[in-house]
Design a protein around this motif. Sequence first.
Motif, short mmCIF file in Angstrom:
data_model
loop_
_atom_site.label_atom_id
_atom_site.label_comp_id
_atom_site.label_asym_id
_atom_site.label_seq_id
_atom_site.Cartn_x
_atom_site.Cartn_y
_atom_site.Cartn_z
N ARG A 1 0.79 -1.04 -0.21
CA ARG A 1 0.25 -0.12 0.14
C ARG A 1 1.07 1.38 0.11
NH1 ARG A 1 -3.14 2.54 5.07
NH2 ARG A 1 -4.67 3.65 4.03
N ASP A 2 1.95 1.35 0.85
CA ASP A 2 2.92 2.57 0.83
C ASP A 2 3.69 2.57 -0.28
OD1 ASP A 2 1.68 2.68 3.49
OD2 ASP A 2 3.59 1.78 4.51
N VAL A 3 4.21 1.79 -0.84
CA VAL A 3 5.04 1.75 -2.05
C VAL A 3 4.10 2.05 -3.25
CG1 VAL A 3 6.49 0.60 -3.64
CG2 VAL A 3 6.79 0.22 -1.10
N THR A 4 2.91 1.46 -3.15
CA THR A 4 1.95 1.88 -4.27
C THR A 4 1.74 3.28 -4.31
OG1 THR A 4 1.00 -0.40 -4.39
CG2 THR A 4 -0.17 1.46 -5.31
N GLY A 5 1.43 3.82 -3.19
CA GLY A 5 1.15 5.30 -3.11
C GLY A 5 2.41 6.21 -3.35
N TRP A 6 3.59 5.84 -2.96
CA TRP A 6 4.88 6.59 -3.43
C TRP A 6 4.97 6.53 -4.61
CZ3 TRP A 6 7.47 3.53 0.96
CH2 TRP A 6 7.16 4.16 2.10
N PHE A 7 4.92 5.35 -5.49
CA PHE A 7 5.02 5.21 -6.80
C PHE A 7 3.86 6.12 -7.60
CE2 PHE A 7 4.53 2.58 -10.73
CZ PHE A 7 5.82 2.89 -11.32
N TYR A 8 2.64 6.09 -7.24
CA TYR A 8 1.80 6.82 -8.06
C TYR A 8 2.02 8.39 -7.90
CZ TYR A 8 -1.85 3.11 -8.15
OH TYR A 8 -2.35 1.80 -8.45
N GLN A 9 2.63 8.62 -6.82
CA GLN A 9 3.24 10.13 -6.71
C GLN A 9 4.15 10.32 -7.79
OE1 GLN A 9 4.21 11.74 -2.69
NE2 GLN A 9 3.26 9.95 -1.86
N ASP A 10 5.00 9.56 -8.05
CA ASP A 10 6.11 9.37 -9.12
C ASP A 10 5.52 9.57 -10.53
OD1 ASP A 10 7.93 9.66 -6.93
OD2 ASP A 10 8.36 7.39 -7.11
N VAL A 11 4.59 8.92 -10.67
CA VAL A 11 3.73 8.58 -11.75
C VAL A 11 3.17 9.91 -12.24
CG1 VAL A 11 1.74 7.58 -12.87
CG2 VAL A 11 3.48 6.15 -11.92
N VAL A 12 2.61 10.62 -11.08
CA VAL A 12 1.50 11.87 -11.33
C VAL A 12 2.76 12.94 -11.54
CG1 VAL A 12 0.40 13.50 -10.03
CG2 VAL A 12 -0.35 11.18 -10.03
N MET A 13 3.81 12.94 -11.06
CA MET A 13 4.70 13.95 -11.26
C MET A 13 5.45 13.81 -12.78
SD MET A 13 4.91 16.02 -8.92
CE MET A 13 6.37 16.93 -9.33
N ALA A 14 5.44 12.44 -13.28
CA ALA A 14 6.21 12.50 -14.69
C ALA A 14 4.80 12.44 -15.64
CB ALA A 14 6.33 11.09 -14.70
N ALA A 15 3.60 12.63 -15.42
CA ALA A 15 2.26 12.25 -16.28
C ALA A 15 2.22 13.72 -16.95
CB ALA A 15 1.20 11.68 -15.53
N GLU A 16 1.94 13.74 -18.15
CA GLU A 16 1.33 14.91 -19.04
C GLU A 16 -0.05 15.24 -18.29
OE1 GLU A 16 1.61 14.70 -23.06
OE2 GLU A 16 4.03 13.96 -22.90
N ARG A 17 -1.06 14.14 -18.18
CA ARG A 17 -2.26 14.11 -17.99
C ARG A 17 -2.60 13.18 -16.77
NH1 ARG A 17 -7.63 14.20 -21.76
NH2 ARG A 17 -8.96 13.95 -19.97
N VAL A 18 -3.50 13.56 -15.71
CA VAL A 18 -3.92 12.71 -14.61
C VAL A 18 -5.39 12.90 -14.53
CG1 VAL A 18 -3.95 12.13 -12.39
CG2 VAL A 18 -1.59 12.82 -13.70
N ASP A 19 -6.13 11.79 -14.55
CA ASP A 19 -7.63 11.75 -14.32
C ASP A 19 -7.93 10.68 -13.21
OD1 ASP A 19 -9.04 13.62 -16.45
OD2 ASP A 19 -7.58 12.31 -17.77
N ILE A 20 -8.79 11.13 -12.53
CA ILE A 20 -9.41 10.39 -11.41
C ILE A 20 -10.65 10.07 -11.77
CG2 ILE A 20 -10.19 12.32 -9.93
CD1 ILE A 20 -9.37 10.59 -7.56
N ILE A 21 -11.21 8.53 -11.81
CA ILE A 21 -12.50 8.14 -11.90
C ILE A 21 -13.27 7.54 -10.83
CG2 ILE A 21 -13.88 6.70 -13.27
CD1 ILE A 21 -12.09 8.53 -15.19
N TRP A 22 -14.37 8.56 -10.32
CA TRP A 22 -15.11 8.06 -9.21
C TRP A 22 -16.45 7.75 -9.74
CZ3 TRP A 22 -12.86 5.99 -5.38
CH2 TRP A 22 -11.59 6.43 -4.81
N TYR A 23 -16.98 6.62 -9.41
CA TYR A 23 -18.43 6.43 -9.94
C TYR A 23 -18.72 6.42 -11.28
CZ TYR A 23 -18.62 6.42 -4.96
OH TYR A 23 -18.23 6.41 -3.50
N GLY A 24 -17.71 6.37 -12.50
CA GLY A 24 -17.95 6.62 -13.56
C GLY A 24 -17.53 8.08 -14.22
#
Length: 142
Positions: free
Chosen positions: A113-136
């Motif tokens: 869980r922790d490493v996934t959160g840290w990795f997602y932070q790295d992914v977000v920093m590198a991403a050109e676009r980030v979308d979050i999907i909640w309930y479609g």
Amino acid sequence: MHFVTGGAFHGKAKWVQQHYSASRIDEGWFNGYEKAGWETDDFTTSRVVLEGLEQIVKKVLEENESGGKAALQKKLQTWLAWEASEPGRCLVLIGTDIGKGIVPMEKENRLWRDVTGWFYQDVVMAAERVDIIWYGLPQTLK
């Protein structure tokens, strides 16, 4: 790179399919829940979708006794280099948000869980676009 995240079964893959006119049976769609293929450093299509990013993190952690953070960083850099190496290439990462809710009792699940959160932070920093999907429903964060 485009990162799509949100809760489990909230419609992330469906949204990506609609947004990119893609299908889970496409050659460039890799599902971390079901099949391998994401391990390669040489994708053969111009668009690659890696679904189940949290499962990929889990697999990398299981394969690396040192915690896997360095291996995940290397993998991310490899994916980004692949995308940048030719015009028109597109990398889409789909990862479920596993950081909310009850903290797991087992040490290995807390680490995941922790490493996934840290990795997602790295992914977000590198991403050109980030979308979050909640309930479609999509919300563009970046």
